[in-house]
Design an enzyme around this catalytic site. Sequence first.
Site, PDB file in Angstrom:
ATOM      1  N   LYS A   1      86.792  94.490   4.295  1.00  6.20           N
ATOM      2  CA  LYS A   1      88.116  95.015   3.952  1.00  6.20           C
ATOM      3  C   LYS A   1      87.966  96.109   2.901  1.00  6.20           C
ATOM      4  CE  LYS A   1      92.741  93.750   2.344  1.00  6.20           C
ATOM      5  NZ  LYS A   1      93.569  92.758   1.650  1.00  6.20           N
TER       6      LYS A   1
ATOM      7  N   GLN B   1      86.126  85.071   0.972  1.00 10.70           N
ATOM      8  CA  GLN B   1      85.935  86.489   0.673  1.00 10.70           C
ATOM      9  C   GLN B   1      84.985  86.661  -0.499  1.00 10.70           C
ATOM     10  OE1 GLN B   1      88.716  89.455  -1.174  1.00 10.70           O
ATOM     11  NE2 GLN B   1      88.751  90.297   0.893  1.00 10.70           N
TER      12      GLN B   1
ATOM     13  N   GLY C   1      99.263  96.105   4.354  1.00 10.04           N
ATOM     14  CA  GLY C   1     100.100  96.916   3.468  1.00 10.04           C
ATOM     15  C   GLY C   1     101.536  96.955   3.919  1.00 10.04           C
TER      16      GLY C   1
ATOM     17  N   CYS D   1      89.486  96.034  -4.086  1.00 13.28           N
ATOM     18  CA  CYS D   1      90.098  95.686  -5.367  1.00 13.28           C
ATOM     19  C   CYS D   1      90.236  96.926  -6.255  1.00 13.28           C
ATOM     20  CB  CYS D   1      89.253  94.637  -6.076  1.00 13.28           C
ATOM     21  SG  CYS D   1      90.001  94.041  -7.605  1.00 13.28           S
TER      22      CYS D   1
ATOM     23  N   MET E   1      94.302  86.336  -2.413  1.00 10.70           N
ATOM     24  CA  MET E   1      95.009  86.814  -3.599  1.00 10.70           C
ATOM     25  C   MET E   1      94.607  85.939  -4.780  1.00 10.70           C
ATOM     26  SD  MET E   1      98.834  87.664  -2.100  1.00 10.70           S
ATOM     27  CE  MET E   1      98.896  86.253  -0.979  1.00 10.70           C
ATOM     28  N   ALA E   2      94.142  86.591  -5.850  1.00 11.00           N
ATOM     29  CA  ALA E   2      93.665  85.878  -7.024  1.00 11.00           C
ATOM     30  C   ALA E   2      94.761  84.995  -7.609  1.00 11.00           C
ATOM     31  CB  ALA E   2      93.172  86.868  -8.081  1.00 11.00           C
TER      32      ALA E   2
END
Length: 382
Positions: A155, A82, A218, A113, A27-28
């Site tokens: 992914k 990643q 999710g 993304c 996660m950024a």
Amino acid sequence: MSTALHATKPLKIGRHLVDPAVVLAPMAGITNVAFRQLCREFGSPTSLYVCEMITARAVVERDSKTMQMITFGEHERPRSMQLYGVDPTSMTEAVKIIVGEDRADHVDMNFGCPVPKVTRKGGGAALPYKRQLFRRIVRAAVRAAEPAGVPVTVKFRIGIDTDHLTYLDAGRIAEDEGARAVALHARTAAQRYSGQADWSAIARLKEAVTSIPVLGNGDIFSARDALRMVAETGCDGVVVGRGCLGRPWLFGELQAAFRGEPLPPGPRLGEVGAVLRRHGRLLADFLGEDKGVRDLRKHVAWYLKGFPVGAELRRSLAMVSTLAELDDLVGRLDPDLEFPDSADEPRGRQGSPAKVVLPEGWLDDPEDATVPAGADELHSGG
């Protein structure tokens, strides 16, 4: 709720045994070395904790910010990275650098993304629609990593939108090209992070991809969610993103659940405060005190979600500037407040669905393998 038997099986991804079969999603601005260490301290050292997404082009150019982002802890193994890329040539060069300089033990590829600055240039969740280009990029990474024995995983999302589903083709192509696992975020790019994930798509992908592990992603906000996903879809493991925001101890709960052990009780506010302090110190060690404590601010609301803390104290913690101030403010929290039920509700970005921004003519020919113009210039995928 009982644990599904296959949920207790570890994953084999290349030479790595992932036990339990749990992955921290990149996660950024979140999954830096400090947050990964915190999650690892609660969970299993043999789960996967993936660093923030980086671009292949930035690695090739040795962008200074990127090189800091791929910092790993001294004892962090396996080191999971990643990569985002739209050009097979850049992907080859980047992976050769990563494995040649021993910078990672596992490479994951991001084709999920949904943010406009990525999809408008054909990257992220837009790219699997171009099947031949997608194949070439996956092949490039796998072949570049193979001599070093570094496994590559992939992914992706269900598709661009409900009219352009790509996940079954993407799964089969990744499997054909030597990926060691695939992970599906069960939303379209158009959904972004809104609405509900369609777990039935994970089940369909599991039926289509049979020789490598399929992971589901999710709407996992609790250990029970993870057990339910495995039971309903038959997936081989889970990828957790927003569910661990302000809850790094979720990895301990997941470990217990996947091993068929009783779930530990949620922490009281005093324990949460101690974790908040620990997170602040880890960030200060990584970024320096000023920048590290300021980076902690965005986590405060997630840690305190559902607790009756009071507006003034909550506001002060969200503006904390030093470790000493953090200690003082955390000391004002009521340590005996029990963990609230509402803390299992969604956290992090949600937003609304939106039309996916694509390059002009992107949907005309799914077999076109032309590299999107200018997409490789991005240094951050969001």
